[in-house]
Write a protein that holds these residues in place. Structure first.
Motif, short mmCIF file in Angstrom:
data_model
loop_
_atom_site.label_atom_id
_atom_site.label_comp_id
_atom_site.label_asym_id
_atom_site.label_seq_id
_atom_site.Cartn_x
_atom_site.Cartn_y
_atom_site.Cartn_z
N ALA A 1 -18.89 54.05 41.05
CA ALA A 1 -18.42 52.69 41.34
C ALA A 1 -18.82 52.28 42.76
O ALA A 1 -19.25 51.14 42.99
N LYS A 2 -18.70 53.19 43.71
CA LYS A 2 -19.07 52.89 45.10
C LYS A 2 -20.57 52.61 45.20
O LYS A 2 -21.00 51.67 45.88
N ARG B 1 -21.29 49.15 43.79
CA ARG B 1 -20.92 48.07 44.72
C ARG B 1 -21.94 47.96 45.85
O ARG B 1 -22.29 46.86 46.28
N ARG B 2 -22.39 49.10 46.33
CA ARG B 2 -23.40 49.08 47.40
C ARG B 2 -24.67 48.40 46.90
O ARG B 2 -25.27 47.59 47.61
N GLU C 1 -24.90 46.20 44.52
CA GLU C 1 -24.61 44.77 44.36
C GLU C 1 -24.71 44.05 45.69
O GLU C 1 -25.24 42.94 45.78
N LEU C 2 -24.21 44.68 46.74
CA LEU C 2 -24.28 44.07 48.07
C LEU C 2 -25.73 43.93 48.54
O LEU C 2 -26.11 42.90 49.11
N ALA D 1 -21.52 38.79 46.37
CA ALA D 1 -21.39 39.94 45.47
C ALA D 1 -20.01 40.04 44.85
O ALA D 1 -19.74 40.94 44.05
N ILE E 1 -17.21 40.63 46.55
CA ILE E 1 -16.48 41.70 47.22
C ILE E 1 -15.81 41.13 48.47
O ILE E 1 -16.43 40.39 49.23
N HIS F 1 -19.09 49.81 53.28
CA HIS F 1 -20.46 50.15 52.90
C HIS F 1 -21.47 49.91 54.02
O HIS F 1 -22.42 50.69 54.19
#
Length: 208
Positions: A17-18, A21-22, A24-25, A50, A52, A60
């Motif tokens: 998941a991390k 997200r990274r 996506e950023l 993103a 977030i 991140h």
């Protein structure tokens, strides 16, 4: 030396998941920076793009410059490593050249926003990242030059010295790397057009 360390894919659900997200950023950052330019984008804008929250972004990346460093280091590492993999297959020089062109075009088509950011915002990198990116770019170019000279030695390209080969390779990259700014065109048709343009820039005859 600044580099992007290679690491195995995260095995835990939290780790995956991390990593997602990274990613996506980074995708959001590339999109915004390609549209607006590095200077006009805030780290908070990247998080919002993103989906977030602001504080979570800092888990991140420490700053938008950290994001830019990561974007351009990763694409430079990808090009250099992928180019090496093509060359090390030990194929005939002409086949290797065509495979290199295909590899480069695939990166352009899959990461157009990053290519735009690299072309425009390279000077905004931190000094250490700038040094590493430029080193990787030079090494990537030199691998291409070696292949071009091998093709020339076999008569598949015009006879040329290393200086001319370097000029031709840089000119070819100029053509290919401008593709994200071209008018809309189906990617399946764009690849053969760009391949023909790249070969022409390197001196290949039209019938080859």
């Amino acid at each position: 030396m600044v580099t992007v360390p290679s690491s195995p894919p995260p095995r835990t659900q939290r780790g995956r998941a991390k990593a997602a997200r990274r990613a996506e950023l980074l995708t959001a950052a590339a999109r915004l920076m390609a549209e607006r330019g590095f200077a006009a984008v805030r780290l908070e804008d990247i998080g919002a793009e993103a989906g977030i929250s602001g504080p979570a972004v800092y888990r991140h990346f420490s700053s938008k410059t950290d994001v830019l460093d990561t974007l351009l280091l990763e694409i430079s590492e990808r090009l250099f490593t992928g180019g090496n993999e093509v060359v090390e297959r030990g194929l005939a020089p002409t086949t290797t050249l065509v495979e290199l062109i295909g590899f480069h075009i695939e990166v352009l088509v899959s990461k157009p926003d990053v290519i735009v950011v690299q072309d425009r915002d390279l000077p905004s990198l931190t000094p250490a990242a700038n040094h590493r990116v430029r080193l990787l770019q030079r090494r990537y170019v030199e691998r291409w030059i070696d292949v071009v000279l091998e093709c020339a030695a076999e008569g598949e390209l015009p006879e040329m010295g290393r200086d001319e080969a370097r000029v031709r390779v840089h000119a070819m990259f100029g053509l290919l790397n401008s593709s994200p700014r071209l008018p809309p065109f189906p990617s399946s048709r764009l690849r053969p057009v760009l391949t023909a343009m790249a070969l022409a820039a390197l001196g290949a005859r039209a019938d080859e």
